[in-house]
Design an enzyme around this catalytic site. Structure first.
Site, mmCIF file in Angstrom:
data_model
loop_
_atom_site.group_PDB
_atom_site.id
_atom_site.type_symbol
_atom_site.label_atom_id
_atom_site.label_comp_id
_atom_site.label_asym_id
_atom_site.label_seq_id
_atom_site.Cartn_x
_atom_site.Cartn_y
_atom_site.Cartn_z
ATOM 1 N N ASP A 275 0.827 -1.208 0.000
ATOM 2 C CA ASP A 275 0.000 0.000 0.000
ATOM 3 C C ASP A 275 0.868 1.267 0.000
ATOM 4 O O ASP A 275 1.668 1.476 0.915
ATOM 5 C CB ASP A 275 -0.893 -0.059 1.258
ATOM 6 C CG ASP A 275 -2.068 0.881 1.188
ATOM 7 O OD1 ASP A 275 -2.077 1.771 0.320
ATOM 8 O OD2 ASP A 275 -2.968 0.736 2.037
ATOM 9 N N ASP A 335 -10.517 3.936 -1.685
ATOM 10 C CA ASP A 335 -11.125 2.907 -0.828
ATOM 11 C C ASP A 335 -12.640 2.819 -1.016
ATOM 12 O O ASP A 335 -13.330 3.837 -1.019
ATOM 13 C CB ASP A 335 -10.845 3.226 0.642
ATOM 14 C CG ASP A 335 -9.388 2.989 0.994
ATOM 15 O OD1 ASP A 335 -8.577 2.764 0.078
ATOM 16 O OD2 ASP A 335 -9.058 3.043 2.193
#
Ligand code: GLA
Length: 511
Positions: A275, A335
């Site tokens: 990430d 997200d």
């Protein structure tokens, strides 16, 4: 503006060399503040939350004062911002270079503490720091020259499994993962193809003197956990990132890529989600490819087959270079949230990437929210159908241990899963007509899957025309993949009522 994962949103414009990461050696500001009544010079610190690895997040402000002129650096565990401003008596105002008109921090020296407000919304109560607040400076590491990382041969169909983040976020631990692995088997998820049990952020401990990263107290023995997950016929996934810190503020793999890859391989990990997070405070987007390549090469060097999942929110046209860095899947979006709008926005962001999907290389509109409670079952059926039609990874994000029958029927719909897992690996694209959006996915056996989504607020009749499906002949067989029954095309068309936010999903083959 960027969310730095430490409670701050700042725009990082400092040149690379000036981006001194992490916090700093603290001189005592207390003495200075007291002896020179109105001086603001010194180091000021404000504690943040304590992480599960025992580290305390903190904010440190180092100030220099020359008459009424102030300069300083505001630092947290993973970033630094240079500030300039003025002092008038006990009052001070500090500005970031990109916003000279609005104070970044404004406040007063009150009884030896800085009291004020950061960007108009975050209260500041900073005390004089001590050497105990010191954090080593992180220096800039040049990304490697571009090269091609060999294809690891994994993920020939989109990865399927479960991930801890959507439901548990920071409240994940060994016991929860074990019971989830148990439930993957008993619920039928494993038999349906959901194999990966993926731990997301907040498992991380601290590094030892040699730089080896441990897990924190929530995961006492990662290798034993991997053994347990493997004993169930499942595979274990883990999470890190190319920056110094993960999005939740834990240590990530910056400068430790090869070492961490070996650690993960040593634990028998099978999947890594990597990430970007705080890497954005060091690198611009033009460094995404070489930086992701670094971990891709490190994973390759371990010799262990590890699915490599890039999480860079769709930045940098990742679909074009993801395979070259050894990636098997990459995020095409920010997200997901458990809402209709978020889910639809994410899948629609996939559209420009469609041509790049295929076996071993998947666009990822983020994990599933099915069963998390904030969409209707019709909406969750649409979610599942669309993820299958766009050949997305299917990573359940709910509590597998306590699924309702309705959630089970959605996640375990083998006919829809077969569309997702089709060997051809094509990613459907939508055609809009009024309130309907139609997604057509060609399948390996020459048939097509089609999903018609009703975006409208009321039920409406959808018509699927055989001529719109790109089939080579007349319809031979058509099957409703949610009703689990065959349907009949007449005069080259099939019509059915579709509820608001629901889907009609068919598999259609030609004569
Ligand atoms: C980012 C990712 C999420 C999740 C969190 C964890 O926001 O996009 O999927 O991994 O970080 O902190």
């Amino acid at each position: 503006m960027r969310n730095l994962g430490c409670g701050l949103n700042v725009q990082v414009t400092a040149p690379r060399a000036a981006v001194v990461l992490s916090c700093i050696a603290l001189l005592s500001a207390a003495g200075m503040a007291q002896s020179m009544a109105q001086s603001l010079a010194g180091l000021w610190t404000q504690p943040g939350k304590t992480l599960d690895n025992g580290e305390q997040q903190r904010w440190v402000l180092e100030l220099k004062q020359d008459g009424s002129a102030l300069t300083g650096t505001l630092k947290s565990l993973d970033y630094a911002v240079e500030l300039q401003g003025t002092a008038a008596g006990n009052h001070f105002e500090l500005f970031a270079p990109w916003q000279p008109g609005t104070a970044f921090i404004i406040g007063d020296l009150v009884n030896g503490e800085l009291h004020g407000m950061e960007r108009g919304r975050r209260p500041v109560v900073a005390k004089a720091g001590t050497a105990a607040d010191d954090i080593a400076t992180v220096s800039y590491i040049e990304p490697p020259a571009l090269k091609t990382v060999a294809d690891n041969g994994l993920a020939k169909t989109p990865p399927m499994g479960w991930n801890s983040w959507n439901l548990f976020a920071g409240k994940i631990d060994d016991q929860t993962v074990r019971t989830m692995a148990d439930a993957m088997v008993t619920s039928g998820m494993k038999d349906a193809g959901y194999i990966y049990v993926n731990i997301d952020d907040t498992w991380e401990g601290v590094r030892d003197a040699e730089g080896n990263l441990a897990s924190n107290h929530k995961f006492p023995d990662m290798k034993a956990l991997a053994d347990y997950v493997h004993s169930k016929g499942l595979k274990l996934g883990i999470y890190s990132g190319p920056g110094p810190r993960t999005c939740a503020g834990y240590p990530a793999s910056y400068g430790h890529e090869a070492q961490d890859a070996r650690t993960f391989a040593g634990w028998d990990v099978d999947y890594l989600k990597y990430d970007w997070c705080s890497a954005r405070n060091i690198y611009k987007n033009d460094a995404l490819q070489p930086v992701y390549q670094k971990m891709g090469a490190a994973l390759e060097a371990t010799g262990r087959p590890i699915v490599y999942s890039l999480c860079e929110y769709g930045w940098g046209e990742v679909e074009k270079w993801g395979p070259a860095v050894g990636g098997n899947l990459w995020r095409t979006t920010g997200d997901i949230r458990d809402s209709w709008d978020s889910m639809m926005a994410n899948v629609e962001k996939q559209v420009p990437t469609a041509a790049y999907a295929g076996p071993g290389r998947w666009n990822d509109p983020d994990m599933l929210e099915i069963g998390n409670g904030h969409m209707t079952d019709d909406e969750y059926r649409t979610h599942m159908s669309l993820w299958a039609l766009v050949a997305s990874p299917l990573l359940a994000g709910n509590d597998i241990r306590t699924m309702t029958d309705a959630t089970k029927a959605i996640l375990l719909n083998k006919e829809v899963i077969a569309v997702d897992q089709d060997a051809l690996g094509k990613q459907a694209s939508p055609v809009k007509s009024g309130d309907f959006e139609t997604w057509v996915k060609p399948l390996a056996d020459g048939s097509v899957a089609v999903g018609v989504v009703n975006l409208g607020a009321s039920a409406a009749q959808a018509t699927v025309k055989a001529s719109d499906l790109g089939l080579s002949g007349k319809v031979k067989k058509a099957r409703d993949l949610w009703a689990h029954g065959d349907v009949k095309f007449s005069d080259g068309a099939y019509a059915a009522m579709v509820p608001s936010h629901g889907v009609l999903m068919l598999k259609v083959s030609a004569k």
